[in-house]
Scaffold this active site. Structure first.
Site, short mmCIF file in Angstrom:
data_model
loop_
_atom_site.label_atom_id
_atom_site.label_comp_id
_atom_site.label_asym_id
_atom_site.label_seq_id
_atom_site.Cartn_x
_atom_site.Cartn_y
_atom_site.Cartn_z
N HIS A 1 38.94 45.30 32.32
CA HIS A 1 38.67 44.30 33.36
C HIS A 1 38.44 42.92 32.75
CE1 HIS A 1 36.59 43.14 37.29
NE2 HIS A 1 36.24 42.17 36.47
N GLU A 2 37.62 42.87 31.69
CA GLU A 2 37.28 41.57 31.10
C GLU A 2 38.46 40.98 30.33
OE1 GLU A 2 34.74 40.19 32.25
OE2 GLU A 2 33.86 42.01 33.09
N GLN B 1 35.18 32.83 33.92
CA GLN B 1 34.24 33.00 35.04
C GLN B 1 33.11 31.98 35.00
OE1 GLN B 1 33.85 37.50 34.35
NE2 GLN B 1 33.65 37.29 36.56
N CYS C 1 33.60 42.71 40.75
CA CYS C 1 33.68 41.57 39.84
C CYS C 1 32.72 40.51 40.33
CB CYS C 1 35.11 41.03 39.84
SG CYS C 1 35.34 39.59 38.79
N LEU C 2 31.99 39.89 39.40
CA LEU C 2 31.04 38.84 39.79
C LEU C 2 31.76 37.65 40.42
CD1 LEU C 2 28.59 38.92 36.74
CD2 LEU C 2 28.29 39.94 39.01
N HIS D 1 40.71 39.24 32.61
CA HIS D 1 40.25 37.88 32.98
C HIS D 1 40.79 36.82 32.02
CE1 HIS D 1 37.44 38.05 36.34
NE2 HIS D 1 36.79 39.06 35.81
N GLY E 1 29.79 42.87 32.71
CA GLY E 1 30.69 42.11 31.85
C GLY E 1 30.93 40.73 32.44
NI NI Z 1 35.41 40.30 36.69
#
Ligand code: NI
Length: 159
Positions: free
Chosen positions: A131-132, A51, A89-90, A135, A46
């Site tokens: 999670h997304e 991000q 998380c990226l 963000h 995701g």
């Molecule tokens: Ni993330």
């Protein structure tokens, strides 16, 4: 195809509230395509607007590698159950932690044609949606980690 730079923890954009999207534009379509490219390139499941430096309510998710979803202005309608597991998380590379999330999530969003749809997810998809969406409201999973953040065996620094 373009890979965008992924912002990492400490970048203030990750702590900001995102704006809703009013209409689809060629630039936004390009952003969506780039977000998928960037997510797949980084082996993520995701990716959210902030991000890649965009304070817009847009998320891409694909938890299987063959099930892509675009969620614009997503709103979680229902959750149930719970799951406790590993999350990463990226934007927090090389780390993971234990997070408890709902096991089922029902979300309302717009697709890339700005048509409303409902997506229901369980397990990893439910976790990814939560999670997304977090963000988009300036929240990182690190705030929810139970115990310590762990360093994963995968080390970016070794490259
Ligand atoms: Ni993330």
């Amino acid at each position: 195809m373009a890979i965008r730079k992924i912002r990492t923890q400490g970048d203030s954009i990750l702590a900001k509230e995102c704006r809703k999207i009013e209409k689809m534009t060629p630039k936004l379509q390009e952003l969506i395509d780039d977000m998928f490219d960037t997510m797949y390139d980084a082996y993520g499941v995701g990716l959210a607007g902030p991000q890649v430096g965009m304070l817009k309510q847009i998320v891409v998710i694909d938890t299987t590698g063959d099930d892509p979803h675009v969620l614009i202005n997503p709103e979680i309608l229902e959750t149930s159950g719970s799951q406790t597991g590993d999350e990463g998380c990226l934007s927090v590379p090389g780390m993971s932690g234990t997070v408890t999330r709902p096991n089922y999530v029902k979300v309302k969003a717009l697709n890339e044609n700005m048509e409303e749809f409902i997506l229901e997810g369980e397990e990893l998809l439910a976790r990814a949606i939560c999670h997304e969406v977090d963000h988009l409201h300036g929240r990182l999973y690190t705030e929810l980690v139970e115990g310590e953040l762990r360093r994963t065996s995968y080390e970016e620094d070794d490259e």
